[in-house]
Design a protein around this motif. Sequence first.
Motif, PDB file in Angstrom:
ATOM      1  N   PHE A 142       0.834  -1.205   0.000  1.00  0.00           N
ATOM      2  CA  PHE A 142       0.000   0.000   0.000  1.00  0.00           C
ATOM      3  C   PHE A 142       0.873   1.262   0.000  1.00  0.00           C
ATOM      4  O   PHE A 142       0.675   2.172  -0.804  1.00  0.00           O
ATOM      5  CB  PHE A 142      -0.915  -0.026   1.229  1.00  0.00           C
ATOM      6  N   TYR A 143       1.845   1.299   0.921  1.00  0.00           N
ATOM      7  CA  TYR A 143       2.706   2.492   1.022  1.00  0.00           C
ATOM      8  C   TYR A 143       3.688   2.580  -0.143  1.00  0.00           C
ATOM      9  O   TYR A 143       4.069   3.681  -0.565  1.00  0.00           O
ATOM     10  CB  TYR A 143       3.449   2.487   2.358  1.00  0.00           C
ATOM     11  N   LYS A 144       4.086   1.432  -0.670  1.00  0.00           N
ATOM     12  CA  LYS A 144       5.028   1.424  -1.792  1.00  0.00           C
ATOM     13  C   LYS A 144       4.496   2.220  -2.973  1.00  0.00           C
ATOM     14  O   LYS A 144       5.247   2.933  -3.658  1.00  0.00           O
ATOM     15  CB  LYS A 144       5.316  -0.016  -2.212  1.00  0.00           C
ATOM     16  N   TYR A 145       3.192   2.115  -3.222  1.00  0.00           N
ATOM     17  CA  TYR A 145       2.598   2.786  -4.377  1.00  0.00           C
ATOM     18  C   TYR A 145       2.075   4.187  -4.042  1.00  0.00           C
ATOM     19  O   TYR A 145       1.524   4.862  -4.905  1.00  0.00           O
ATOM     20  CB  TYR A 145       1.466   1.925  -4.943  1.00  0.00           C
ATOM     21  N   ARG A 146       2.265   4.621  -2.800  1.00  0.00           N
ATOM     22  CA  ARG A 146       1.809   5.958  -2.410  1.00  0.00           C
ATOM     23  C   ARG A 146       2.932   6.860  -1.948  1.00  0.00           C
ATOM     24  O   ARG A 146       2.913   8.056  -2.214  1.00  0.00           O
ATOM     25  CB  ARG A 146       0.737   5.830  -1.320  1.00  0.00           C
ATOM     26  N   ILE A 147       3.915   6.276  -1.250  1.00  0.00           N
ATOM     27  CA  ILE A 147       5.050   7.097  -0.823  1.00  0.00           C
ATOM     28  C   ILE A 147       6.109   7.011  -1.917  1.00  0.00           C
ATOM     29  O   ILE A 147       7.086   6.267  -1.830  1.00  0.00           O
ATOM     30  CB  ILE A 147       5.584   6.630   0.546  1.00  0.00           C
ATOM     31  N   ARG A 173       7.894  -0.526  10.397  1.00  0.00           N
ATOM     32  CA  ARG A 173       8.223  -1.753   9.661  1.00  0.00           C
ATOM     33  C   ARG A 173       7.610  -1.769   8.273  1.00  0.00           C
ATOM     34  O   ARG A 173       7.969  -2.601   7.443  1.00  0.00           O
ATOM     35  CB  ARG A 173       7.731  -2.968  10.453  1.00  0.00           C
ATOM     36  N   GLN A 174       6.670  -0.873   8.026  1.00  0.00           N
ATOM     37  CA  GLN A 174       6.015  -0.817   6.720  1.00  0.00           C
ATOM     38  C   GLN A 174       6.705   0.168   5.771  1.00  0.00           C
ATOM     39  O   GLN A 174       6.286   0.304   4.628  1.00  0.00           O
ATOM     40  CB  GLN A 174       4.540  -0.427   6.909  1.00  0.00           C
ATOM     41  N   ILE A 175       7.753   0.825   6.260  1.00  0.00           N
ATOM     42  CA  ILE A 175       8.458   1.837   5.481  1.00  0.00           C
ATOM     43  C   ILE A 175       9.807   1.287   5.039  1.00  0.00           C
ATOM     44  O   ILE A 175      10.611   0.848   5.862  1.00  0.00           O
ATOM     45  CB  ILE A 175       8.669   3.122   6.305  1.00  0.00           C
ATOM     46  N   SER A 176      10.065   1.317   3.739  1.00  0.00           N
ATOM     47  CA  SER A 176      11.351   0.850   3.210  1.00  0.00           C
ATOM     48  C   SER A 176      12.371   1.993   3.219  1.00  0.00           C
ATOM     49  O   SER A 176      12.038   3.158   3.475  1.00  0.00           O
ATOM     50  CB  SER A 176      11.173   0.355   1.774  1.00  0.00           C
ATOM     51  N   HIS A 177      13.613   1.641   2.936  1.00  0.00           N
ATOM     52  CA  HIS A 177      14.676   2.642   2.884  1.00  0.00           C
ATOM     53  C   HIS A 177      14.375   3.714   1.835  1.00  0.00           C
ATOM     54  O   HIS A 177      14.524   4.912   2.086  1.00  0.00           O
ATOM     55  CB  HIS A 177      16.006   1.942   2.565  1.00  0.00           C
ATOM     56  N   ILE A 178      13.933   3.283   0.659  1.00  0.00           N
ATOM     57  CA  ILE A 178      13.641   4.241  -0.414  1.00  0.00           C
ATOM     58  C   ILE A 178      12.501   5.171  -0.009  1.00  0.00           C
ATOM     59  O   ILE A 178      12.562   6.386  -0.208  1.00  0.00           O
ATOM     60  CB  ILE A 178      13.292   3.491  -1.718  1.00  0.00           C
ATOM     61  N   MET A 179      11.471   4.599   0.611  1.00  0.00           N
ATOM     62  CA  MET A 179      10.353   5.426   1.074  1.00  0.00           C
ATOM     63  C   MET A 179      10.828   6.448   2.100  1.00  0.00           C
ATOM     64  O   MET A 179      10.414   7.616   2.079  1.00  0.00           O
ATOM     65  CB  MET A 179       9.267   4.547   1.680  1.00  0.00           C
ATOM     66  N   LEU A 180      11.699   6.001   3.016  1.00  0.00           N
ATOM     67  CA  LEU A 180      12.186   6.898   4.062  1.00  0.00           C
ATOM     68  C   LEU A 180      12.965   8.069   3.471  1.00  0.00           C
ATOM     69  O   LEU A 180      12.865   9.206   3.943  1.00  0.00           O
ATOM     70  CB  LEU A 180      13.054   6.129   5.062  1.00  0.00           C
ATOM     71  N   ARG A 181      13.718   7.818   2.415  1.00  0.00           N
ATOM     72  CA  ARG A 181      14.455   8.902   1.762  1.00  0.00           C
ATOM     73  C   ARG A 181      13.489   9.938   1.204  1.00  0.00           C
ATOM     74  O   ARG A 181      13.710  11.140   1.328  1.00  0.00           O
ATOM     75  CB  ARG A 181      15.334   8.330   0.663  1.00  0.00           C
TER      76      ARG A 181
END
Length: 472
Positions: A142-147, A173-181
């Motif tokens: 879900f977050y991958k396609y929004r963040i 835990r639902q946030i990846s490194h790329i999303m965090l950047r």
Amino acid sequence: MHNIMTRKIFVSGKVQEVGFRKYLKSEADKLNISGWARNLDDGRVEILAKGNENNLENFYIAVMKETNGFKVDSIERQESRLEVTDGFKVRKTRAVSDNGEIKKSLFLKYIDELYESPRAAGLRLDLPKVISDIIEEKSQQFYKYRITRENLDKQRGFSKNQLNTLVSLAHPRQISHIMLRHIERRKLSVKRALSFHTIMMQESEERHIGSPVLGWQLDEKTKAYNFADSIGLRRPDCNNQTYTFDEIEKPTKPMVLKPVKSTGARGVAFFYSENDIVLLRDKKKFSSWEEFSEYTKKHVLKHEDNFQGIRDRWMLEELVLEDKGRKIPGRDLKFYTFYGKVVFILEIVRGEKVRHCFWSRDGERLAGTGKYIGDDWVGEGVSLSDIESIERVSLKIPVPFMRIDMLKSEGDMVLGEFTPRPGQWDEFTEDYDRWLGEEHVKARGRILLDLIQGKKFTEFSELMEGKKLNGY
């Protein structure tokens, strides 16, 4: 060997967590049947069985036999071409379908089971984890396609309010490194990434693996009182000796009996006189020392019939009273202190009814903390000078958090105890949990800066001198 065959068998009924698979193995070994048995997530047991026709028929009979606490409602048999090794084995539960995913219908069934009957004994032990793992996996998608860079674009992406909502509700835990950047570039906050709840859990695991958690050195009252003496903090008058309950002589003046290690006032007793004794947490009154002793040995001390009782190590000390004439115990003032900063104070009065009130450092009554809901009592509050004195004490303890519990006497405050982990910390609301998490991190930073600049925690170091650190 022409009559050797392999069959797949599905059994429904009361066949899980009742020893059914072990029973199958026992019967299969007797009949020279090879294969395996495993639980399925839908409550059935799946069996792969290979043997001669006669032995397989006898095995079917054994499968359908109701014994040892299990009950078979139905059995389904089908031919199988799967390879079977020699011997019969009990396999682990198959947690996923053949394509590696739990079906939506099964997932919804899990949620329904956990929601409707979380106390049911028959639920699989890993059920919450199975559900949360699936939710986490889907949430990551879900977050991958929004963040994304596009959605966080100021001109073409989500609005500021949408972004704040999206990111603040995400679990770390639902946030990846790329999303965090992407999140960092927009200077957004993953609100749930700082949590006092998580910190308390982490400290528990640190102690479990043997890492020193310094604050716990003050959890034992004898050490706490020695430390208080070294920094000039008033504490109850006592000889700082420990006793077994049988070694305690009946007091001849107002005293308080405390376990050396306890939480939530468990085992604490106020001895006003020989015919006026109150066991605080149990809210029980006794008219004689003998009556009190009998009850304590039976219901308070730890023994084979009371394994949740208190370890038999006690201290006797001065009973701190706020009003000696009316026998009013000193109010509890529990300072939530983060290395040099009191964030808020919990004021408690004890009696027929225990009452609670949270105060901010600025003297404002705090509501909606998540704890003591419905308790609308307003206490007397705490003076700024008392708050500042506690902040000075906390600067002598090299830990980010310590709840410093004081008792209000007729004169100055008197130390109750140092508490490295407050009771019911899990009840704080998300906002308070985040607030306390932030203060913990800031306090840790202040300690590191002080250490870099050469600060010596002299009194605390002397307390630790020659002592083995807790779990290290």
